[in-house]
Scaffold this motif. Structure first.
Motif, PDB file in Angstrom:
ATOM      1  N   SER A  10      33.547  24.628  43.498  1.00 30.44           N
ATOM      2  CA  SER A  10      32.840  25.910  43.466  1.00 30.44           C
ATOM      3  C   SER A  10      33.756  27.104  43.735  1.00 30.44           C
ATOM      4  N   TRP A  11      35.006  26.863  44.049  1.00 32.34           N
ATOM      5  CA  TRP A  11      35.917  27.969  44.330  1.00 32.34           C
ATOM      6  C   TRP A  11      36.093  28.886  43.118  1.00 32.34           C
ATOM      7  N   GLU A  12      36.257  28.306  41.956  1.00 26.00           N
ATOM      8  CA  GLU A  12      36.445  29.117  40.746  1.00 26.00           C
ATOM      9  C   GLU A  12      35.217  29.980  40.488  1.00 26.00           C
ATOM     10  N   MET A  13      34.022  29.411  40.658  1.00 23.61           N
ATOM     11  CA  MET A  13      32.791  30.171  40.487  1.00 23.61           C
ATOM     12  C   MET A  13      32.758  31.353  41.457  1.00 23.61           C
ATOM     13  N   GLY A  18      33.633  37.438  42.502  1.00 27.19           N
ATOM     14  CA  GLY A  18      34.292  38.364  43.418  1.00 27.19           C
ATOM     15  C   GLY A  18      34.070  38.054  44.886  1.00 27.19           C
ATOM     16  N   LEU A  19      33.741  36.802  45.181  1.00 27.84           N
ATOM     17  CA  LEU A  19      33.435  36.409  46.548  1.00 27.84           C
ATOM     18  C   LEU A  19      34.641  35.792  47.245  1.00 27.84           C
ATOM     19  N   ALA A  42      40.469  33.261  38.603  1.00 25.47           N
ATOM     20  CA  ALA A  42      39.106  33.739  38.373  1.00 25.47           C
ATOM     21  C   ALA A  42      38.866  35.092  39.036  1.00 25.47           C
ATOM     22  N   ILE A  43      39.386  35.291  40.217  1.00 21.22           N
ATOM     23  CA  ILE A  43      39.113  36.540  40.926  1.00 21.22           C
ATOM     24  C   ILE A  43      39.873  37.715  40.320  1.00 21.22           C
ATOM     25  N   ASN A  54      36.207  40.558  47.089  1.00 16.92           N
ATOM     26  CA  ASN A  54      36.775  40.064  48.340  1.00 16.92           C
ATOM     27  C   ASN A  54      37.737  38.929  48.004  1.00 16.92           C
ATOM     28  N   ASP A  55      38.959  39.268  47.687  1.00 13.84           N
ATOM     29  CA  ASP A  55      39.986  38.286  47.330  1.00 13.84           C
ATOM     30  C   ASP A  55      40.552  37.701  48.620  1.00 13.84           C
TER      31      ASP A  55
END
Length: 169
Positions: A10-13, A18-19, A42-43, A54-55
């Motif tokens: 789920s990290w890529e999602m 932008g989370l 992704a970010i 929020n990178d």
């Protein structure tokens, strides 16, 4: 805004949205590079669901630190952290793997067979302060923004706690 990621897939999602990622299921440092890279890619082109991107990557690891590194390792073993480890396996797609410092399939005892707890490739910080700092620095060098620590119960032996202590050893 943050996404509590109990699963590395789920990290890529989270990055696309932008989370920041609060990661709880990194088993080995060798697994971190791929999920970090997917998140960072992704970010970079995020469409934030919040007011801003929020990178930020934060992971939570167990930590057992004592002035005497051997005593810290013994405290970890005495705490029998397998309950916490098994919760990660039950709530994510991860499963126990060969050499995992916490638990082996079908066994309720910590598995260390010749391997030091807090091995640099593992997800538990264990040892004396210098060892712990070196292990933490490896995560920072790998691109981690924040590191938090969780700890399971102290030793199940009441005699191992100082008189009057109610917290973990």
């Amino acid at each position: 805004m943050w996404y509590a990621a109990g699963n590395t897939s789920s990290w890529e999602m989270a990055g696309h949205r932008g989370l920041g990622v609060l990661g709880f299921a990194i088993g080995r440092m060798s697994e971190f590079d791929a999920v970090r890279d997917a998140y960072k890619q992704a970010i970079a082109t995020a469409e934030p669901v919040g007011a801003f991107v929020n990178d930020n990557i934060m992971i939570c690891l167990a930590a057992y630190v004592d002035e005497d590194g051997s005593r810290a390792r013994q405290q970890m073993i005495a705490a029998r952290p397998n309950y916490l480890t098994s919760n990660v396996f039950l709530t994510t797609t991860h499963s126990p793997s060969e050499g995992h410092p916490g638990m082996a399939r079908g066994d309720s005892r910590p598995q260390h067979r010749g391997r030091r707890a807090g091995h640099p490739g593992g997800s538990t910080i264990v040892g004396d302060p210098d060892e712990a700092i070196a292990q933490c620095q490896r995560w920072v060098d790998a691109g981690l923004d924040q590191l938090t620590f969780g700890i399971g119960p102290g030793s199940r032996k009441s005699s191992s706690r100082p008189s009057g202590s109610s917290g973990p050893t």
